[in-house]
Design an enzyme around this catalytic site. Structure first.
Site, PDB file in Angstrom:
ATOM      1  N   SER A  10       0.850  -1.195   0.000  1.00  0.00           N
ATOM      2  CA  SER A  10       0.000   0.000   0.000  1.00  0.00           C
ATOM      3  C   SER A  10       0.880   1.237   0.000  1.00  0.00           C
ATOM      4  O   SER A  10       1.732   1.408   0.880  1.00  0.00           O
ATOM      5  CB  SER A  10      -0.883   0.018   1.255  1.00  0.00           C
ATOM      6  N   HIS A  35      -1.698  -1.407  -3.828  1.00  0.00           N
ATOM      7  CA  HIS A  35      -2.925  -1.056  -3.102  1.00  0.00           C
ATOM      8  C   HIS A  35      -2.937   0.465  -2.898  1.00  0.00           C
ATOM      9  O   HIS A  35      -1.967   1.039  -2.407  1.00  0.00           O
ATOM     10  CB  HIS A  35      -2.906  -1.797  -1.765  1.00  0.00           C
ATOM     11  N   ASP A  37      -4.984   3.595  -1.206  1.00  0.00           N
ATOM     12  CA  ASP A  37      -5.958   3.933  -0.158  1.00  0.00           C
ATOM     13  C   ASP A  37      -6.537   5.325  -0.377  1.00  0.00           C
ATOM     14  O   ASP A  37      -5.850   6.334  -0.210  1.00  0.00           O
ATOM     15  CB  ASP A  37      -5.264   3.884   1.208  1.00  0.00           C
ATOM     16  N   MET A  39      -9.117   8.112   0.810  1.00  0.00           N
ATOM     17  CA  MET A  39      -9.856   8.504   2.022  1.00  0.00           C
ATOM     18  C   MET A  39     -10.413   9.911   1.832  1.00  0.00           C
ATOM     19  O   MET A  39      -9.720  10.795   1.329  1.00  0.00           O
ATOM     20  CB  MET A  39      -8.911   8.514   3.225  1.00  0.00           C
ATOM     21  N   HIS A  68      -8.790   0.946  -2.843  1.00  0.00           N
ATOM     22  CA  HIS A  68      -9.553   0.803  -1.599  1.00  0.00           C
ATOM     23  C   HIS A  68     -10.235   2.133  -1.297  1.00  0.00           C
ATOM     24  O   HIS A  68      -9.597   3.090  -0.862  1.00  0.00           O
ATOM     25  CB  HIS A  68      -8.577   0.410  -0.469  1.00  0.00           C
ATOM     26  N   MET A  70     -12.228   4.343   0.812  1.00  0.00           N
ATOM     27  CA  MET A  70     -12.741   4.632   2.164  1.00  0.00           C
ATOM     28  C   MET A  70     -13.460   5.967   2.082  1.00  0.00           C
ATOM     29  O   MET A  70     -13.003   6.987   2.605  1.00  0.00           O
ATOM     30  CB  MET A  70     -11.574   4.651   3.169  1.00  0.00           C
ATOM     31  N   MET A 139     -10.835  -5.891   7.079  1.00  0.00           N
ATOM     32  CA  MET A 139      -9.935  -4.910   7.678  1.00  0.00           C
ATOM     33  C   MET A 139      -9.366  -5.465   8.989  1.00  0.00           C
ATOM     34  O   MET A 139     -10.117  -5.935   9.853  1.00  0.00           O
ATOM     35  CB  MET A 139     -10.667  -3.594   7.975  1.00  0.00           C
ATOM     36  N   GLY A 144      -8.032   4.295   8.184  1.00  0.00           N
ATOM     37  CA  GLY A 144      -7.677   5.709   8.334  1.00  0.00           C
ATOM     38  C   GLY A 144      -6.186   5.961   8.323  1.00  0.00           C
ATOM     39  O   GLY A 144      -5.737   6.979   7.828  1.00  0.00           O
ATOM     40  N   GLY A 147       0.317   1.782   9.794  1.00  0.00           N
ATOM     41  CA  GLY A 147       1.143   1.682  10.999  1.00  0.00           C
ATOM     42  C   GLY A 147       0.394   1.306  12.261  1.00  0.00           C
ATOM     43  O   GLY A 147       0.961   1.376  13.358  1.00  0.00           O
ATOM     44  N   ASP A 177      -6.254  -6.380   5.285  1.00  0.00           N
ATOM     45  CA  ASP A 177      -5.696  -5.030   5.132  1.00  0.00           C
ATOM     46  C   ASP A 177      -5.592  -4.357   6.488  1.00  0.00           C
ATOM     47  O   ASP A 177      -6.599  -4.121   7.155  1.00  0.00           O
ATOM     48  CB  ASP A 177      -6.590  -4.207   4.203  1.00  0.00           C
ATOM     49  N   GLY A 178      -4.345  -4.018   6.852  1.00  0.00           N
ATOM     50  CA  GLY A 178      -4.108  -3.269   8.089  1.00  0.00           C
ATOM     51  C   GLY A 178      -3.421  -4.112   9.138  1.00  0.00           C
ATOM     52  O   GLY A 178      -3.908  -5.174   9.522  1.00  0.00           O
ATOM     53  N   GLY A 179      -2.244  -3.633   9.548  1.00  0.00           N
ATOM     54  CA  GLY A 179      -1.538  -4.283  10.648  1.00  0.00           C
ATOM     55  C   GLY A 179      -0.746  -5.511  10.263  1.00  0.00           C
ATOM     56  O   GLY A 179      -0.261  -6.231  11.139  1.00  0.00           O
ATOM     57  N   SER A 200       3.277   0.005   5.980  1.00  0.00           N
ATOM     58  CA  SER A 200       4.497   0.285   6.743  1.00  0.00           C
ATOM     59  C   SER A 200       5.491  -0.870   6.677  1.00  0.00           C
ATOM     60  O   SER A 200       6.700  -0.647   6.699  1.00  0.00           O
ATOM     61  CB  SER A 200       4.158   0.651   8.186  1.00  0.00           C
TER      62      SER A 200
HETATM   63  C1  DX5 Z   1      -5.842   1.642   6.416  1.00  0.00           C
HETATM   64  C2  DX5 Z   1      -5.530   1.320   4.975  1.00  0.00           C
HETATM   65  C3  DX5 Z   1      -4.465   0.305   4.863  1.00  0.00           C
HETATM   66  C4  DX5 Z   1      -3.130   0.804   5.361  1.00  0.00           C
HETATM   67  C5  DX5 Z   1      -2.303  -0.353   5.833  1.00  0.00           C
HETATM   68  O1  DX5 Z   1      -6.896   2.499   6.496  1.00  0.00           O
HETATM   69  O2  DX5 Z   1      -6.672   0.822   4.322  1.00  0.00           O
HETATM   70  O3  DX5 Z   1      -4.356  -0.154   3.521  1.00  0.00           O
HETATM   71  O4  DX5 Z   1      -2.424   1.495   4.356  1.00  0.00           O
HETATM   72  O5  DX5 Z   1      -1.201   0.122   6.533  1.00  0.00           O
HETATM   73  P1  DX5 Z   1      -0.301  -0.846   7.415  1.00  0.00           P
HETATM   74  O6  DX5 Z   1       0.094  -2.000   6.529  1.00  0.00           O
HETATM   75  O7  DX5 Z   1       0.871  -0.011   7.814  1.00  0.00           O
HETATM   76  O8  DX5 Z   1      -1.135  -1.290   8.562  1.00  0.00           O
HETATM   77 ZN    ZN Z   2      -6.324  -0.202   2.387  1.00  0.00          ZN
END
Ligand code: DX5
Ligand code: ZN
Length: 228
Positions: A10, A35, A37, A39, A68, A70, A139, A144, A147, A177-179, A200
């Site tokens: 991402s 990916h 993002d 927002m 993605h 959001m 998710m 949002g 990291g 997606d995320g973490g 990250s």
């Molecule tokens: C969060 C995004 C994710 C984000 C993931 O809102 O949708 O795609 O970039 O970031 P990491 O991999 O650092 O958790």
């Molecule tokens: Zn995402």
């Protein structure tokens, strides 16, 4: 692809002043998707990027662009993101009343339709529409920011979505997606994900200074070794 798992870096954590270069590095290091993002400051508290960035990334890579969204009222914008070069258009089930119509519209343009669920949204929210979807994004964090730490309670949802898809004999992808980190990537895969997003863990914002290639190699090694 490692052990059947695709990696989707991402760009949210990338240095935007070097975006083209970093996307090329990710591609050279074996990324499967990029990916992106998007927002809007309403569905999530912050604003990130829009169609000009998708167009710019499209110019530097032939990889699948995993968009993605959001954003509120995604139905107003999916056409623009397809025009900009998006390949998989993912919308949040919490953001629309018309997921079915949107999935039909996306597939009607020979693009891939995805649906995302926030940590607090049950998998049953999209169960009936699985045949209309090419991908489900579970998710691992509240959307949002990159990291954040994976919310462990989301992994049973990954297992449940995988069971539903396999039980119905569908080929729908399951993306977490995320973490996602080197440590938990094999666990996400073992739970049934076949696409892992990582911002990250790949683009490694300061003060860490590993290269994209090194970060991708560590993720791939972890996936090749599997869950312990
Ligand atoms: C969060 C995004 C994710 C984000 C993931 O809102 O949708 O795609 O970039 O970031 P990491 O991999 O650092 O958790
Ligand atoms: Zn995402």
């Amino acid at each position: 692809m490692i052990n059947g798992i695709k990696l989707a870096p991402s760009i949210l954590s990338a240095d935007f002043a070097r975006l083209g270069e970093l996307v090329r590095e990710a591609e050279a290091a074996g990324a499967d998707y990029i990916h992106i993002d998007v927002m809007d400051g309403r569905f999530v508290p912050v604003i990130s990027m829009g169609t000009p960035i998708v167009e710019a990334v499209r110019r530097v890579t032939g990889l699948t662009l995993d968009i993605h969204l959001m954003i509120e009222e995604p139905e107003r914008h999916i056409g623009a993101f397809m025009d900009a070069g998006g390949d998989i258009i993912n919308v949040h089930v919490e953001a629309t009343r018309h997921l079915h119509r949107m999935a039909r519209e996306v597939r009607g343009r020979e693009k891939l339709a995805g649906a995302c669920i926030n940590p607090g949204t049950p998998v049953s929210a999209l169960e009936s529409l699985l045949p209309e979807l090419d991908q489900v994004i579970v998710m691992g964090v509240n959307p949002g920011w990159s990291g954040q730490k994976l919310i462990e309670g989301t992994l049973p949802k990954v297992r449940r979505v995988r069971e539903m898809i396999d039980g119905a004999g569908l080929a729908t992808g399951v993306e977490v997606d995320g973490g996602v980190t080197v440590e938990n990537a094999p666990v996400c895969a073992a739970a049934g994900a076949n696409v892992l997003v990582a911002a990250s863990a790949v683009f490694n914002p300061p003060p860490a200074d590993a290269s994209v290639a090194e970060n991708m190699a560590r993720l791939k090694e972890a996936l090749a070794a599997g869950a312990k």
